[in-house]
Design an enzyme around this catalytic site. Structure first.
Site, PDB file in Angstrom:
ATOM      1  N   HIS A 123      -3.559  -5.052   0.373  1.00  0.00           N
ATOM      2  CA  HIS A 123      -2.878  -5.673   1.528  1.00  0.00           C
ATOM      3  C   HIS A 123      -3.027  -7.192   1.447  1.00  0.00           C
ATOM      4  O   HIS A 123      -3.978  -7.741   2.006  1.00  0.00           O
ATOM      5  CB  HIS A 123      -3.502  -5.185   2.831  1.00  0.00           C
ATOM      6  CG  HIS A 123      -3.271  -3.739   3.112  1.00  0.00           C
ATOM      7  ND1 HIS A 123      -2.168  -3.282   3.783  1.00  0.00           N
ATOM      8  CD2 HIS A 123      -3.999  -2.640   2.786  1.00  0.00           C
ATOM      9  CE1 HIS A 123      -2.227  -1.956   3.879  1.00  0.00           C
ATOM     10  NE2 HIS A 123      -3.329  -1.550   3.282  1.00  0.00           N
ATOM     11  N   GLU A 174      -1.631  -9.410   3.044  1.00  0.00           N
ATOM     12  CA  GLU A 174      -1.525 -10.047   4.373  1.00  0.00           C
ATOM     13  C   GLU A 174      -2.877 -10.393   4.982  1.00  0.00           C
ATOM     14  O   GLU A 174      -2.979 -11.315   5.784  1.00  0.00           O
ATOM     15  CB  GLU A 174      -0.739  -9.162   5.348  1.00  0.00           C
ATOM     16  CG  GLU A 174      -1.247  -7.743   5.543  1.00  0.00           C
ATOM     17  CD  GLU A 174      -0.701  -6.757   4.516  1.00  0.00           C
ATOM     18  OE1 GLU A 174      -0.144  -7.216   3.494  1.00  0.00           O
ATOM     19  OE2 GLU A 174      -0.839  -5.547   4.727  1.00  0.00           O
ATOM     20  N   CYS A 214       0.827  -1.208   0.000  1.00  0.00           N
ATOM     21  CA  CYS A 214       0.000   0.000   0.000  1.00  0.00           C
ATOM     22  C   CYS A 214       0.867   1.266   0.000  1.00  0.00           C
ATOM     23  O   CYS A 214       1.391   1.623  -1.051  1.00  0.00           O
ATOM     24  CB  CYS A 214      -0.980  -0.048   1.170  1.00  0.00           C
ATOM     25  SG  CYS A 214      -2.435   0.965   0.863  1.00  0.00           S
TER      26      CYS A 214
HETATM   27  N1  GLN Z   1      -1.864   6.557   3.071  1.00  0.00           N
HETATM   28  C1  GLN Z   1      -2.040   5.856   1.845  1.00  0.00           C
HETATM   29  C2  GLN Z   1      -3.444   6.030   1.294  1.00  0.00           C
HETATM   30  O1  GLN Z   1      -4.348   6.373   2.024  1.00  0.00           O
HETATM   31  C3  GLN Z   1      -1.718   4.389   2.019  1.00  0.00           C
HETATM   32  C4  GLN Z   1      -2.677   3.686   2.901  1.00  0.00           C
HETATM   33  C5  GLN Z   1      -2.144   2.372   3.422  1.00  0.00           C
HETATM   34  O2  GLN Z   1      -0.947   2.132   3.381  1.00  0.00           O
HETATM   35  N2  GLN Z   1      -3.013   1.533   3.944  1.00  0.00           N
HETATM   36  O3  GLN Z   1      -3.666   5.821   0.128  1.00  0.00           O
END
Ligand code: GLN
Length: 545
Positions: free
Chosen positions: A519, A521, A390
Site C-alpha cells: 500500500h 498510500e 493490494c
Molecule cells: N484480501 C487480500 C489479501 O488478504 C488483499 C488485502 C488488501 O487488499 N489489503 O491478501
C-alpha cells in the site's frame, strides 16, 4: 535526548465524536515543528481490541499500518502526514493493550505481591506508555489524543492518567478540549451549552481545559467567546475558532493565526518562539491554485454505504491521490463506483471511459469481486491508466490469467478455496493461522524491501532499484504462474528479495498499468507526495489530453 524538558498536551473531545481531534492534534504537532521543536503524537483508543486490524473499516475507519507492523487507528496516518515523519507502534495504545500488559506483568510477578488494581495500575501503565513514546521520538512536545468523547465511561482511565501527570508536573501538561458548537437551523445561532457541559464533565474527572477549540460550521464570534470563557473556565483568548474548511492542511495556519502555538508554550512554561511555516504555506498555496480537474474513478465494494464512511475507510488512498495531484497542479475529483453494478449490468462498464485514470484499492472478501475484474479488463483493453493496490493487484493478475492466458478458472483462494488455477494463493504459515482462527495481527504487515527490475515503469517512477513499502495482506501471487503470465505480457517489476514474493506487476503493452501488493498510500505525505502516485497522476494527465 529532547532539547527541553518534555512537555505533554492532551487533546480530548467534547459533545460528539468526529469533531476533528485527530487533525487538531496533528496540526498542533505541525505548529510545534514550525517553532523548531521536536514533536510527536500518540493515540489512546478506548477499545478492548488489541489493534484496529479486527475492526470493520466502514464503522471504525481505515486501518493504518505503521512501518513496524502495527495495525493502528487512522489518526496515526494524520500524524504522519502532518508531522512528515514515521509514527511507530509505541505511539498507539488501546484499553486492551494497556490491560494486556498489566496482566502479563502481574503473571510475571513484576508487582512484587501487590494487589493489582484498576487504579492506580492501569493509569500508571498508560503513563509509562506515554513516556516511552516521548523518549522513542525524543520529543520536546508530545501530543496525546484521547479517543472518544468526555463523559464516556470508556475513556475515563486515560483521563485519570492525564490528571495524574498534571498533578505531578502542572507546568509540563496542558489540556485542549476540541468541542462542537451546533448552529440549529431553526435557531440560526451558535450554541455553547453542549460545550459548557463537556467542560464541566471534564472538571468532574479532575481536569480543566486550558484551551477550547471551537469546531463549528462558522467562526466563533465575540459573544460566544465570552460565554466559553465565563462558563468553561478558560481565558477569552484561549477559545480558538476552528470553522469547517475545504482542505484540512489549512488548519495549522488557522490555529497559528490565533497564536495557539505561543499560547500553548506559555501555558507549558516555555518561551514563545518564532514560527517558520513557509514550506507548509507553500504547499497550501499550491493546493489552492490547482484548478484543472483530474477525474479518477475508484472501483470497489463497500461503496454502497454513502460518502461519509468511504472517506474514512480509504483516507490514505484519498490523501495520496490529493498530494500527487496538487503537486502536479491538478484538482482531483474522485468518483466512487460500486463494482456490483458492473456484475449486474456489464454495459455500464463504458462509463469508465470518462475517467483519466482508475484505481482499485485494497479489500477483503468475495462481494463485488467479479465486477471489479470486469472493470480491470475494461481499463486494460481501453488503455486507461490503472493503479491496483493490494487486492487491486491480485485481481488484475486474475483478470489477465483468465482473459489473456486462457486460464478461465483462475481465481484467488479467498474467493474460491478449490480453484483449479489459484493465481493468488495462501502460504502454509498463513493457512495455519486461518485454520486455527488466528486472525488478529497475523497478516503480512508493515515494511518489507522490494527489488525493482531496471527499465520498468516502477523503476521510472521510483528512480531506485531497492524500495521499502508497507503491507497488509494474507494472500500472495502464486509463483507457479509467473512464467505463463509473463508470456501474456505481465512484467513482474518488483519482488521481495528474501521470500521471492511478487510485489509489483505491470502490463507491457499498456501506457500505465501497475499493481502493487503493498500500500504505497501509507507513505504519501503532503510535503512529500508518493513517487508511484505521482507517476500515476502524470499518466492520467497524459491520458486526459
Ligand atoms: N484480501 C487480500 C489479501 O488478504 C488483499 C488485502 C488488501 O487488499 N489489503 O491478501
Amino acid at each position: 535526548m529532547a532539547k527541553h524538558k518534555p512537555k505533554f498536551i492532551f487533546v480530548v473531545g467534547g459533545v460528539m465524536s468526529s469533531v476533528g481531534k485527530g487533525v487538531t492534534s496533528a496540526s498542533i504537532g505541525r505548529i510545534m515543528l514550525a517553532k523548531g521543536l521536536s514533536a510527536t503524537a500518540i493515540k489512546a483508543d478506548p477499545y478492548i481490541n488489541l489493534d484496529a486490524g479486527t475492526m470493520n473499516p466502514t464503522e471504525h475507519g481505515e486501518v493504518f499500518v505503521t512501518e513496524d507492523k502495527d495495525e493502528t487507528d487512522q489518526d496515526i496516518g494524520n500524524y504522519e502526514r502532518f508531522l512528515n515523519t514515521d509514527i511507530l507502534s509505541v505511539n498507539y495504545m488501546t484499553t486492551g493493550r494497556v490491560y494486556d500488559s498489566v496482566i502479563r506483568k502481574e503473571r510475571n510477578l513484576e508487582y512484587n505481591g501487590e494487589c493489582v488494581e484498576v487504579v492506580p495500575h492501569i493509569p500508571e501503565e498508560i503513563i509509562r506508555r506515554i513516556k516511552k513514546a516521548q523518549r522513542t521520538a525524543k520529543a520536546d512536545v508530545t501530543i496525546i489524543e484521547i479517543g472518544g468523547t468526555v463523559g464516556e465511561y470508556q475513556n475515563i482511565l486515560f483521563l485519570e492518567a492525564a490528571r495524574m501527570m498534571h498533578l505531578k508536573n502542572p507546568e509540563d501538561v496542558a489540556f485542549v478540549l476540541v468541542s462542537y458548537l451546533p448552529i440549529p437551523a431553526r435557531v440560526g445561532e451558535m450554541k455553547t451549552k453542549p460545550t459548557q457541559s463537556a467542560a464541566r464533565t471534564l472538571n468532574s474527572a479532575g481536569i480543566s481545559a486550558d484551551f477550547i477549540i471551537a469546531r463549528a460550521t462558522r467562526p466563533l464570534d465575540k459573544k460566544r467567546r465570552q460565554k466559553l470563557a465565563t462558563f468553561c473556565g478558560i481565558t477569552e483568548q484561549n477559545a480558538i475558532s476552528a470553522p469547517d474548511i475545504d482542505v484540512i492542511y489549512k488548519i495549522p495556519q488557522i490555529l497559528e493565526k490565533q497564536k495557539l502555538g505561543d499560547k500553548l508554550l506559555e501555558q507549558l512554561h516555555m518561551r514563545p518562539r518564532k514560527t517558520n511555516m513557509e514550506n507548509w504555506n507553500k504547499m497550501v498555496r499550491k493546493i489552492t491554485s490547482s484548478e484543472q480537474e483530474l477525474k479518477i474513478g475508484v472501483v470497489g465494494k463497500y461503496f454502497g454505504t454513502g460518502d461519509f464512511t468511504l472517506a474514512d475507510s480509504y483516507i490514505s488512498v484519498i490523501e495520496a491521490i490529493r498530494h500527487a495531484s496538487w503537486a502536479s497542479n491538478r484538482k482531483p475529483v474522485l468518483t466512487w463506483i460500486d463494482s456490483e453494478a458492473y456484475q449486474k449490468n456489464p454495459a455500464k462498464l463504458k462509463e469508465l471511459a470518462k475517467f483519466d485514470g482508475v484505481i482499485v484499492p485494497g479489500g477483503f472478501g468475495t462481494r463485488g469481486v467479479e465486477g471489479i475484474i470486469k472493470a480491470i479488463q475494461y481499463v486494460r483493453e481501453n488503455k486507461i491508466p490503472y493503479l491496483g493496490l493490494c487486492y487491486g493487484m491480485q485481481l488484475a493478475m486474475i483478470e489477465i490469467a483468465r482473459n489473456k492466458a486462457g486460464l478461465v478458472n483462475a481465481n484467488t483462494v479467498e474467493m474460491d478455496p478449490d480453484s483449479a488455477d489459484p493465481i493468488i494463493h495462501i502460504n502454509p504459515f498463513q493457512a495455519t493461522n486461518v485454520r486455527e482462527n488466528r486472525y488478529g495481527g497475523t497478516m503480512r504487515l508493515g515494511a518489507y524491501d522490494c527489488k525493482i527490475k531496471p527499465g520498468t515503469l516502477a523503476h521510472k517512477a521510483y528512480n531506485k532499484l531497492t524500495i521499502s513499502e508497507r503491507h497488509r495482506h494474507r494472500y500472495e501471487f502464486n509463483n507457479k504462474y509467473r512464467e505463463i503470465l509473463e508470456q501474456s505480457g505481465v512484467v513482474f517489476s518488483g519482488v521481495n528479495p528474501e521470500q521471492d514474493l511478487v510485489e509489483i506487476a505491470e502490463v507491457s503493452d499498456h501506457p500505465w498499468f501497475v499493481g502493487t501488493q503493498f500500500h504505497p498510500e501509507f507513505k504519501s505525505r503532503p510535503l512529500d507526495p508518493h513517487p508511484l502516485y505521482l507517476d500515476f497522476v502524470k499518466a492520467c494527465i497524459k491520458h486526459s489530453k
